[in-house]
Design an enzyme around this catalytic site. Sequence first.
Site, PDB file in Angstrom:
ATOM      1  N   GLY A  69       5.439  65.594  45.912  1.00  0.00           N
ATOM      2  CA  GLY A  69       4.835  66.923  45.742  1.00  0.00           C
ATOM      3  C   GLY A  69       5.077  67.533  44.370  1.00  0.00           C
ATOM      4  O   GLY A  69       4.842  68.720  44.162  1.00  0.00           O
TER       5      GLY A  69
ATOM      6  N   HIS B 267      11.469  61.040  57.032  1.00  0.00           N
ATOM      7  CA  HIS B 267      10.897  61.582  55.783  1.00  0.00           C
ATOM      8  C   HIS B 267      11.954  62.443  55.088  1.00  0.00           C
ATOM      9  O   HIS B 267      12.735  63.127  55.760  1.00  0.00           O
ATOM     10  CB  HIS B 267       9.651  62.405  56.092  1.00  0.00           C
ATOM     11  CG  HIS B 267       8.900  62.777  54.852  1.00  0.00           C
ATOM     12  ND1 HIS B 267       9.285  63.825  54.049  1.00  0.00           N
ATOM     13  CD2 HIS B 267       7.819  62.216  54.260  1.00  0.00           C
ATOM     14  CE1 HIS B 267       8.461  63.887  53.016  1.00  0.00           C
ATOM     15  NE2 HIS B 267       7.563  62.934  53.118  1.00  0.00           N
TER      16      HIS B 267
ATOM     17  N   GLU C 253       9.922  56.427  48.980  1.00  0.00           N
ATOM     18  CA  GLU C 253       9.457  57.699  48.430  1.00  0.00           C
ATOM     19  C   GLU C 253      10.565  58.351  47.603  1.00  0.00           C
ATOM     20  O   GLU C 253      11.439  59.028  48.159  1.00  0.00           O
ATOM     21  CB  GLU C 253       9.057  58.642  49.565  1.00  0.00           C
ATOM     22  CG  GLU C 253       7.929  58.131  50.416  1.00  0.00           C
ATOM     23  CD  GLU C 253       7.144  59.264  51.067  1.00  0.00           C
ATOM     24  OE1 GLU C 253       5.933  59.304  50.874  1.00  0.00           O
ATOM     25  OE2 GLU C 253       7.746  60.118  51.724  1.00  0.00           O
TER      26      GLU C 253
ATOM     27  N   GLU D 145      11.835  65.191  53.698  1.00  0.00           N
ATOM     28  CA  GLU D 145      11.813  66.615  54.071  1.00  0.00           C
ATOM     29  C   GLU D 145      12.518  66.845  55.403  1.00  0.00           C
ATOM     30  O   GLU D 145      13.175  67.863  55.598  1.00  0.00           O
ATOM     31  CB  GLU D 145      10.359  67.123  54.110  1.00  0.00           C
ATOM     32  CG  GLU D 145       9.799  67.263  52.704  1.00  0.00           C
ATOM     33  CD  GLU D 145       8.293  67.050  52.594  1.00  0.00           C
ATOM     34  OE1 GLU D 145       7.597  67.096  53.629  1.00  0.00           O
ATOM     35  OE2 GLU D 145       7.827  66.827  51.457  1.00  0.00           O
TER      36      GLU D 145
ATOM     37  N   GLY E 280       0.734  62.314  50.548  1.00  0.00           N
ATOM     38  CA  GLY E 280       0.783  63.688  51.032  1.00  0.00           C
ATOM     39  C   GLY E 280      -0.417  64.483  50.537  1.00  0.00           C
ATOM     40  O   GLY E 280      -1.500  64.429  51.122  1.00  0.00           O
ATOM     41  N   GLY E 281      -0.221  65.201  49.453  1.00  0.00           N
ATOM     42  CA  GLY E 281      -1.245  66.113  48.924  1.00  0.00           C
ATOM     43  C   GLY E 281      -2.649  65.535  48.874  1.00  0.00           C
ATOM     44  O   GLY E 281      -3.608  66.155  49.358  1.00  0.00           O
TER      45      GLY E 281
ATOM     46  N   ASN F 137      -0.042  61.557  54.961  1.00  0.00           N
ATOM     47  CA  ASN F 137       0.947  62.439  55.594  1.00  0.00           C
ATOM     48  C   ASN F 137       0.509  63.879  55.373  1.00  0.00           C
ATOM     49  O   ASN F 137       0.693  64.425  54.294  1.00  0.00           O
ATOM     50  CB  ASN F 137       2.325  62.171  54.966  1.00  0.00           C
ATOM     51  CG  ASN F 137       3.399  63.102  55.507  1.00  0.00           C
ATOM     52  OD1 ASN F 137       3.187  63.797  56.506  1.00  0.00           O
ATOM     53  ND2 ASN F 137       4.551  63.119  54.853  1.00  0.00           N
ATOM     54  N   TRP F 138      -0.074  64.460  56.423  1.00  0.00           N
ATOM     55  CA  TRP F 138      -0.620  65.825  56.284  1.00  0.00           C
ATOM     56  C   TRP F 138       0.479  66.880  56.194  1.00  0.00           C
ATOM     57  O   TRP F 138       0.234  68.006  55.840  1.00  0.00           O
ATOM     58  CB  TRP F 138      -1.535  66.152  57.454  1.00  0.00           C
ATOM     59  CG  TRP F 138      -2.784  65.333  57.539  1.00  0.00           C
ATOM     60  CD1 TRP F 138      -3.196  64.346  56.667  1.00  0.00           C
ATOM     61  CD2 TRP F 138      -3.801  65.413  58.551  1.00  0.00           C
ATOM     62  NE1 TRP F 138      -4.402  63.834  57.084  1.00  0.00           N
ATOM     63  CE2 TRP F 138      -4.800  64.464  58.233  1.00  0.00           C
ATOM     64  CE3 TRP F 138      -3.968  66.210  59.702  1.00  0.00           C
ATOM     65  CZ2 TRP F 138      -5.946  64.281  59.029  1.00  0.00           C
ATOM     66  CZ3 TRP F 138      -5.096  66.025  60.491  1.00  0.00           C
ATOM     67  CH2 TRP F 138      -6.072  65.080  60.152  1.00  0.00           C
ATOM     68  N   LYS F 139       1.696  66.524  56.575  1.00  0.00           N
ATOM     69  CA  LYS F 139       2.801  67.491  56.635  1.00  0.00           C
ATOM     70  C   LYS F 139       2.375  68.696  57.495  1.00  0.00           C
ATOM     71  O   LYS F 139       1.651  68.510  58.458  1.00  0.00           O
ATOM     72  CB  LYS F 139       3.235  67.889  55.227  1.00  0.00           C
ATOM     73  CG  LYS F 139       3.505  66.664  54.356  1.00  0.00           C
ATOM     74  CD  LYS F 139       4.222  66.961  53.081  1.00  0.00           C
ATOM     75  CE  LYS F 139       4.451  65.660  52.326  1.00  0.00           C
ATOM     76  NZ  LYS F 139       5.259  65.817  51.145  1.00  0.00           N
TER      77      LYS F 139
ATOM     78  N   SER G  34       3.401  61.633  45.117  1.00  0.00           N
ATOM     79  CA  SER G  34       2.323  62.002  44.189  1.00  0.00           C
ATOM     80  C   SER G  34       1.335  60.862  43.917  1.00  0.00           C
ATOM     81  O   SER G  34       0.797  60.755  42.822  1.00  0.00           O
ATOM     82  CB  SER G  34       2.900  62.544  42.873  1.00  0.00           C
ATOM     83  OG  SER G  34       3.663  63.715  43.124  1.00  0.00           O
TER      84      SER G  34
HETATM   85  P1  PGA Z   1       2.952  63.745  48.009  1.00  0.00           P
HETATM   86  O1  PGA Z   1       3.803  63.504  49.333  1.00  0.00           O
HETATM   87  O2  PGA Z   1       1.914  62.663  47.963  1.00  0.00           O
HETATM   88  O3  PGA Z   1       2.345  65.093  48.178  1.00  0.00           O
HETATM   89  O4  PGA Z   1       3.904  63.654  46.861  1.00  0.00           O
HETATM   90  C1  PGA Z   1       4.143  62.213  49.749  1.00  0.00           C
HETATM   91  C2  PGA Z   1       5.009  62.279  50.977  1.00  0.00           C
HETATM   92  O5  PGA Z   1       5.917  63.136  51.026  1.00  0.00           O
HETATM   93  O6  PGA Z   1       4.834  61.495  51.920  1.00  0.00           O
END
Ligand code: PGA
Length: 250
Positions: free
Chosen positions: A172, A94, A166, A96, A233-234, A9-11, A212
């Site tokens: 994050g 998601h 999640e 967010e 994500g990251g 997930n590049w966001k 994470s």
């Molecule tokens: P993260 O994000 O790996 O940076 O914690 C995961 C996500 O929100 O899908």
Amino acid sequence: MRKKMIAGNWKMNNTPAEGAKLVQDIKAAADAATCDVVVCTPFVCLPSALEAAKGSHVQVAAQNMHYEDKGAFTGEISSVMLKDMGVTHVVLGHSERREYFAESDQTVNLKTKKALMENIVPIVCVGESLEQRETGIAFDWIRMQVKLALLGIAKEDVKRVVIAYEPIWAIGTGKTATDEQANEVCGVIRSALKELYDAETADEMRILYGGSMNAKNAQGLLAQSDIDGGLIGGASLKAEDFSTIIGFAG
Ligand code: PGA
């Protein structure tokens, strides 16, 4: 046996050119693996990511979509548009989007149904806050999120849905759920699926862990009985780390 899925997930990261380069750089790992490899890119990166992914095992996802085909919805993108481009997956609900963009259980449900209608694989995100975990209502909360997301979806269709667990406190933050914590909740989700449908359906459906996940902790998480992959994500922004994670999924 459920096929594992590793989804990045590049966001809101990467320009179209940067995205194309990242896809190029993970192709070798994706092609060597048997799991599904998906990159969930910003809308503007979809064309270059799709182009770069051609002929490889990398599949391309959007991070959101609208549930109507078209109309007066300024700033939105429809499933019909995504499908036309060759997008095969979409992240829905998601945390967010739920937190910053007023995504609700109801819109997640409408979008999940629409994605299935268009033959796009929905990756539906659920997860509890730290407060919910500490007050002991995490499992009830997640069961409710799953049930509301899948409301009105038939057994024949639901098998194509991928659920991503999640925990919000792990996204994050560098704080990962332990292997056992993550597996426990994925197990709770699977039993909710069994109640909603049946054991066979629940057994076939894929449940990912996200929060994470990185090249250091992925191996342990991916070895758990109810974890069928990761939403990352990251660590998905670094080709080397993402490729390592793909390798652990096999
Ligand atoms: P993260 O994000 O790996 O940076 O914690 C995961 C996500 O929100 O899908």
